[in-house]
Each structure stands twice: as C-alpha cells, then as structure tokens.
Design a protein around this motif. Structure first.
Motif, PDB file in Angstrom:
ATOM      1  N   THR A 233       0.823  -1.206   0.000  1.00  0.00           N
ATOM      2  CA  THR A 233       0.000   0.000   0.000  1.00  0.00           C
ATOM      3  C   THR A 233       0.855   1.253   0.000  1.00  0.00           C
ATOM      4  O   THR A 233       0.343   2.358  -0.062  1.00  0.00           O
ATOM      5  N   ASN A 251       2.709   6.998   5.921  1.00  0.00           N
ATOM      6  CA  ASN A 251       2.167   6.953   4.551  1.00  0.00           C
ATOM      7  C   ASN A 251       3.306   7.426   3.659  1.00  0.00           C
ATOM      8  O   ASN A 251       3.446   8.604   3.375  1.00  0.00           O
ATOM      9  N   ALA A 252       4.146   6.468   3.297  1.00  0.00           N
ATOM     10  CA  ALA A 252       5.448   6.825   2.741  1.00  0.00           C
ATOM     11  C   ALA A 252       5.466   6.971   1.228  1.00  0.00           C
ATOM     12  O   ALA A 252       6.158   7.833   0.688  1.00  0.00           O
ATOM     13  N   HIS A 253       4.772   6.081   0.533  1.00  0.00           N
ATOM     14  CA  HIS A 253       4.869   6.067  -0.929  1.00  0.00           C
ATOM     15  C   HIS A 253       3.501   5.951  -1.564  1.00  0.00           C
ATOM     16  O   HIS A 253       2.546   5.465  -0.953  1.00  0.00           O
ATOM     17  N   ALA A 254       3.429   6.386  -2.835  1.00  0.00           N
ATOM     18  CA  ALA A 254       2.155   6.355  -3.566  1.00  0.00           C
ATOM     19  C   ALA A 254       1.959   5.047  -4.320  1.00  0.00           C
ATOM     20  O   ALA A 254       0.941   4.859  -4.973  1.00  0.00           O
ATOM     21  N   ARG A 279      13.268   7.495  -0.528  1.00  0.00           N
ATOM     22  CA  ARG A 279      13.185   8.438   0.590  1.00  0.00           C
ATOM     23  C   ARG A 279      14.155   8.007   1.687  1.00  0.00           C
ATOM     24  O   ARG A 279      14.356   6.811   1.928  1.00  0.00           O
TER      25      ARG A 279
ATOM     26  N   GLY B 213      -6.802   1.924  -1.861  1.00  0.00           N
ATOM     27  CA  GLY B 213      -6.183   1.239  -0.722  1.00  0.00           C
ATOM     28  C   GLY B 213      -4.911   1.914  -0.221  1.00  0.00           C
ATOM     29  O   GLY B 213      -4.358   1.528   0.805  1.00  0.00           O
ATOM     30  N   THR B 214      -4.440   2.902  -0.968  1.00  0.00           N
ATOM     31  CA  THR B 214      -3.230   3.623  -0.563  1.00  0.00           C
ATOM     32  C   THR B 214      -3.599   5.023  -0.087  1.00  0.00           C
ATOM     33  O   THR B 214      -4.531   5.631  -0.604  1.00  0.00           O
ATOM     34  N   GLN B 215      -2.863   5.527   0.899  1.00  0.00           N
ATOM     35  CA  GLN B 215      -3.060   6.900   1.366  1.00  0.00           C
ATOM     36  C   GLN B 215      -2.096   7.824   0.629  1.00  0.00           C
ATOM     37  O   GLN B 215      -1.025   7.401   0.214  1.00  0.00           O
ATOM     38  N   VAL B 216      -2.470   9.069   0.498  1.00  0.00           N
ATOM     39  CA  VAL B 216      -1.554  10.051  -0.092  1.00  0.00           C
ATOM     40  C   VAL B 216      -0.331  10.152   0.818  1.00  0.00           C
ATOM     41  O   VAL B 216      -0.461  10.332   2.026  1.00  0.00           O
ATOM     42  N   PRO B 217       0.888   9.993   0.267  1.00  0.00           N
ATOM     43  CA  PRO B 217       2.077  10.046   1.122  1.00  0.00           C
ATOM     44  C   PRO B 217       2.267  11.426   1.732  1.00  0.00           C
ATOM     45  O   PRO B 217       1.931  12.430   1.117  1.00  0.00           O
TER      46      PRO B 217
END
Lengths: 336, 394
Positions: A233, A251-254, A279, B213-217
């Motif tokens: 994710t 929330n490290a990567h897109a 990063r 399913g992913t959050q904005v980094p």
C-alpha cells in the motif's frame, strides 16, 4: 543532503523483483560488490573504491535438467556470517550458494517442483544470514528453510524447516544492530503482510506473530528490536518485534514499496517504491525506554523508473545505491 | 513465476490487436475515387469488416483453446506467443504481410506493457482485462453465438482471478514485466500524447490519484506503548498526489473506472511505430530468447494442439486477396520490412528439417484426436497440409 554520483553500468537491466539489489562492502580490499537480478541471471559488478576498476560477472540459475523451461531468479543476496560471506541466489528451481565473489558454487538445494505446473507457483524468496551460523531462505509455500553453515567448506546442511507462514515468503531480515542483547534476531514476512519474529538456535523459537491486513509486506528489516516493514500500500510500519506494538506508521509512498534498508550505525532508513521515489528517514530508537521516533530527511526521484532495489553502501548511510526496472545501471548517491 | 499469467497476457494482447485491426479496417474503407492511389489495397465494406472481427474473436475464444489457455503453466516464450498471434491474425479472410504483422505485434505489446506499468495497483490489471473484454463484447454484440463464448470467458476470468491476493497479483505483474523487459519501441500515438519519451521509455507521473487502498504520502504517525497516537509529522512527498478514485467493478458488467485498456485508436489517430533508434535497446531483449530452444518442438506441438482443432480459412487468391496493411502505402510497408532491425524479427521458431518425420506423425495423431470429437472441420488431409505447411514455413 545527497547528490547523485557516477552510475555503474550493468550488463542487463534489472527485473521487477522485490529487493533487487544487494551490496557487500569489502574494506580490506577496498571494493564493493553489487548484485542485480535480470530474469534468469545475476549480474555482479565489483567496484573499486577509487572508482577506477569495475569487474563484471554473470551467474546463471542452475538448470538441473535441460528439458525444463527457464528458471527465473527471484532474489540474490549477500549473507554475512562471522566466519565467511556467501552469495545466496533463489529461483523457481531451488537455492544456490556461492562464495561471495561468485567464483564457486558451494551448495545447491533443489525445491520440490511438481511435474506439471500447479496454480500455486513454486519458488524460493527471502534470504537472511542469522546469528550465529545460519542462512534462512523462504519458500512460496510459506515454509522457511534453515541451513547450518560451517565456517569453511561446502558441508552446508538443512537444519530445520519452519512452518508458520501460510502465504509465500516475501522477505526476511536478521537483527543488524550488532547487539547480542536483542532477544529476537530474525523477522520473516509474507504475502499477506504477516510478520513472524524468531530467536535463532539449534531449534528456532517463534517469539511473536504480527498480523498483516491482507496487504503484502515486500521488504522488512530488524534494528534494535524494531521491525521496519514496507507494504504494497506504500506504508511503512515500525513494530516492536517481540511485543507487536505499533510504534510508527508512515504513509510513505504512492505505490508498492519494493525495498527498505537500514544503516545500522546511524539509524538512517531508506525506502524505495514503484512510484519512482527513494526516501531517506532517520529513526531514533531507545529500547530501554521503548521510544521510537521517525523523521523524514530527503527525497530522490528517479524519473520515469519503477525502483526495485535500494541499499545503503555502508553502515553509516554515507552512500546508497538504487536499481530500477528496465534500467541497466546502478544509480549511486552520496551525502553532500 | 506465476502460472496464472498466460490468460491475461493473451486476452489483453488479443484485445489490443482487435482495436488496431478494427481501426485499420475502417481506415481502409476508402471511397472508390481515392482508392486509385493505394490501388493494391482494396477498400473494405462493412460486412467484410464485421466478418473479419467475428472470425478472429471466434477463434480467440474457442472453447478448447481457452481450456488449454487457463491451465496453470509458465508463460510461453516471446517466439511461441508471436506464432500464436500470427495464426490468430490469419484466422479470417484477412491477410497481413510480414512487415504489417511485425508492426501489429509491436503495437500490441507496447500498448499492453504501458498498461501493466501504469496500473496503480497490480490487481488493476484485471480491470484492464475487463476493459478489453467489454470492447470485444461490443464488437460481437450482434452475434449471439460468439457473445456466449465471450460471456463464458468473463466467468472464467472472474473465477480464476477475483479471489487472488494482492501479492499474487503482483507476482503476475512481475512475470509480465519480465516478458516485456527491455522493449522500448516508440509508438507514435504514445509519443504524441506524451506518455512515452523519445528514448522509448514510458512517462511515470508523480501526480494524480493514488491507488485504491493507498493513502496520499506525507504523514508520519507515532504511537505510545498503549497505542495512543502521540504525535503526527508531515513531510513533503515530492509529487502532486490526490486521494484514490473509487474502485472499479470486477463483475461481468460495471464501470471499470480506469481508462487503461480502452480503445485509444480511432480513424483519425492512425497507428504508427518508429523503428529507428530502437536497435541498441532491442539487442538485449532478444538475448533472453535467442538461445536455440530444445523445447521448440514441444512448444510447437502444444501450439499445434491449440490451433489444430480450429477452422483455418483457406487464404484467398494472393492477388485479389483481402489484404490489410498497417502502413499508408505499399512503399512504406516494403521500406519498413527492409529497414527493420534484424533482432526484432523474432517471429520464427527454428525447427530442424530432419526431425519433420517424427513430428509429422505426432501432429497427425493430435489432429486425429480433434476430428474424432465430432467438430465440424475440413477433411483431415486439408488440415494436415495446413499444419505441415506451417511447419515448413518456419
């Protein structure tokens, strides 16, 4: 904080595989080995520290039987043990172990591959050298093979098979702080994002299981008792390994993370993903007070590239190297 | 690697092939007066165009073929897959010569490579496949018999793929990316849309919606031992991301949300490839498949088995034949064939002539298996001729 250095050209482009870069620094000889997997071969390049000499070597995956189809390699990683260094290569057919310069293969372990392909793929993936003289390798069934490695020679034996994970192993890592005081010295990760924490020995002991949320963990490291895990994710989570307490969530990567690495002397953390970004973070971990802090330090964007491997080149994190899908070079960065 | 990759590869490449052929068939539907300039390429009337599309789609979704396709297996080599598509492209009255077939295959593969790379999450490859399936369904919506074959394929896709985990989808994606490794052929429509650079590599934007399913980094959350969040830190993510869009539908019907896999060609946006400047990149990609393949005979048997049970249209008279070209003129087509870098012409499997006898016997046996099942088919000797001709031609 970092600037780009001269890239190292490799003979083939890197394949899109998790943790597709391994680095071994050999101080006495003032050189560093790099390995990058391309389909069914491992590209190895040894770079002298003065930047003047580059030697290349290619290792093919072993074909026990010519009539079978190509055996793709899943991962290649250097294993540093107190008495020796080995290069371990895992593929669809089995596990090969070489001397660290790739010159001689010292051991081959074949996986049980069925006659006709099954829906569940068969391969080995996930490699770690564990205190004191073990090399652990994961398998697509979820099993972990523990090999006992003598200080010299090829009398490597399969010591134990750990069956705890139910999904394919993705990555594993041993405690890298150098401290002997850590209770846990191995963490293993699988396709469901589940982490298992172990203590090595004649019989490995399962200390803890940290559930994933059905989101694959593609890369994991263990430092000062903290498991640092990168997920599909794009999140990075820091867990206290033995208790499973979540200390930090980033929330490290897109996009899907392909690699995390730690520089053990400085606490720098490196993460790289399909989103083209690498990063650099800093972790402050004090096991005595159970405190864990993370700060973001730096970004590097490798334009139009899905990164598949990123590693620090030294224990302080002074330099790091990056590989990307379809890229025939190892990109290097050095602290300014 | 993943033994579930071939159906997705075949269906998506097949879908792209149909988009391109449909565009070319419509483009070559030229009024009589303009036909003089490109006189050897006859115009296509609508009925013929529909017939070609129907014939190819029928072959693509042949029941026995699909049964074989959906079995767990490793991906075919590039050469073997190319041969399958060569046969598929000729499953109708349409004829393509070598240069056009090469270009068609390049376009198909680069388009699917682009879609695989740009998929935000590995599972989205299934949505791309559904986009192709939706379009194929639309091509044959007036023909109930083929429509039911297509619907059956939807069901097989849903059965095989919807329950796979994200990790298993990533393995499928990684397997596809190894297949597409080092392919950097430049495609005009991609260059114009600025989704491909002049060096052949695709543009990967660091902006736009994040995957489902992913959050904005950009956020670090830290927790105490009791699980309470005690601080949050923001960081600069170096891009320009927005929150995820809603998830696309994995049902037989539904909004797939993603545009990847939809038809990007239209009559006004012709298909072209640039061949220059690709040779140094292509050298690497052929190395993987260049070694003489001792399995070639075995692969061909499987292929022959797959295609052996299918109706093969006898090619029309070569002069008046229903030829389609992917080039604007005959001259361009010839030019393309001459100047194509040798390494990219990988559509040939080398089979020793001396082994023909044994292989012939095996093939005859395989053909026998199919005709016994009672399928409507041309006489055995015709089929035999055709298959042997195929082998001779390789």
């Amino acid at each position: 904080m970092y600037h780009k250095e001269k890239s190292i050209q490799i003979k083939n482009s890197a394949s899109a595989l998790y943790n597709n870069l391994s680095v071994l620094r050999i101080a006495p000889r003032r050189l560093t080995h790099f390995t990058v997997v391309h389909a069914n071969m491992v590209n190895m390049v040894s770079a002298s520290w003065d930047g003047l000499n580059y030697t290349h070597r290619q290792l093919q995956s072993k074909e026990p039987n010519v009539a079978t189809s190509t055996s793709l390699i899943m991962q290649a990683a250097f294993c540093v043990l107190p008495s020796r260094d080995l290069l371990v290569v895992t593929s669809q057919k089995g596990i090969q172990m070489y001397e660290s310069d790739g010159s001689i293969m010292v051991y081959w372990h074949a996986l049980d591959t069925p006659e006709t392909p099954t829906a569940q793929a068969v391969f080995a993936r996930g490699i770690a050298a564990v205190y004191e003289n073990y090399i652990c390798v994961g398998v697509s069934s979820g099993a972990i093979l523990v090999f006992d490695v003598p200080s010299k020679g090829s009398n490597i034996t399969l010591s134990e098979v750990l069956e705890e994970h139910k999904e394919s192993i993705t990555d594993m890592a041993s405690e890298c702080s150098g401290s002997q005081e850590c209770i846990a010295n191995l963490v293993t990760a699988d396709d469901g994002g589940n982490l298992c924490v172990w203590k090595s020995g004649e019989e490995f002991q399962l200390l803890n299981k940290i559930p994933g949320f059905d989101m694959s963990c593609s890369s994991v490291k263990l430092w000062k008792g903290t498991a640092v895990a990168g997920y599909g994710t794009g999140q990075i989570r820091l867990y206290e390994a033995v208790t499973g307490i979540l200390h930090a969530e980033i929330n490290a990567h897109a996009r899907w993370i392909y690699s995390v690495d730690i520089a053990p002397f400085s606490g720098l953390l490196l993460s790289a993903a399909e989103d083209s970004l690498v990063r650099v973070w800093h972790m402050t971990i004090t096991p005595e007070t159970n405190s864990v802090e993370v700060a973001h330090l730096h970004n590097e964007c490798v334009t139009d590239t899905q990164i598949c491997g990123a590693r620090f080149c030294d224990g302080d994190g002074y330099a790091f190297a990056v590989t990307g899908y379809d890229l025939s070079e190892i990109i290097r960065y050095i602290q300014s | 690697m993943s033994s579930r990759t071939l159906p997705l590869l075949f269906i998506n490449l097949g879908g792209e092939m149909l988009y391109i052929l449909d565009q070319r068939l419509r483009a070559q539907n030229i009024p009589a007066d303009k036909a003089k300039k490109v006189s050897t390429i006859p115009g296509w009337i609508e009925a013929d165009r529909k017939r070609v599309m129907n014939d190819i789609i029928t072959t693509m979704f042949n029941k026995k073929f699909l049964e074989e396709l959906f079995k767990p297996q490793e991906l075919y080599s590039k050469k073997a897959l190319r041969t399958v598509f060569d046969r598929l492209a000729h499953a109708s009255i349409m004829r393509l010569n070598q240069a056009s077939m090469d270009k068609l295959y390049d376009l198909m593969t680069m388009a699917f490579k682009y879609q695989v790379l740009l998929c935000p999450r590995p599972k989205d490859i299934l949505l791309v496949s559904f986009n192709h399936m939706d379009a194929i369904k639309d091509f044959v919506k007036d023909t109930p018999s083929i429509l039911s074959q297509v619907d059956e394929t939807y069901r097989q896709l849903i059965e095989m793929y919807t329950l796979l985990s994200s990790g298993e989808f990533q393995l499928i994606r990684q397997t596809l990316l190894i297949f597409f490794q080092d392919m950097h052929i430049r495609v005009s429509i991609f260059l114009k849309d600025k989704v491909q650079n002049s060096n052949g590599r695709f543009v990967l934007p660091t902006s736009g919606p994040v995957p489902h399913g992913t959050q904005v980094p950009g956020l670090i959350r830290m927790f105490s031992c009791t699980g309470e969040e005690f601080t949050r830190l923001k960081f600069n993510n170096g891009g320009n991301y927005t929150t995820a869009l809603r998830e696309g539908s994995f049902d037989i019907f539904g909004d797939r949300v993603t545009k990847l896999g939809t038809n990007m060609y239209s009559v006004s946006r012709p298909v072209e490839t640039h061949m220059s400047g690709t040779s140094k990149n292509s050298a690497q990609h052929t190395k993987v498949s260049a070694a003489p393949n001792p399995l070639a005979k075995e692969e061909l048997n499987l292929l022959a088995r797959l295609m052996g049970g299918l109706e093969v249209q006898k090619p029309g008279n070569a002069d008046t034949g229903f030829r389609i070209s992917l080039f604007a003129t005959d001259e361009e087509e010839e030019e393309a064939l001459i100047s194509r870098p040798d390494e990219l012409s990988c559509g040939v499997i080398n089979i020793q002539a001396t082994k023909d006898q044994q292989a012939n016997a095996e093939l005859a046996k395989i053909m026998g298996e199919f005709t016994e099942s009672g399928d409507q088919s041309p006489s055995v000797s015709n089929k035999g001729d055709d298959l042997l001709a195929m082998m001779d031609g390789l």
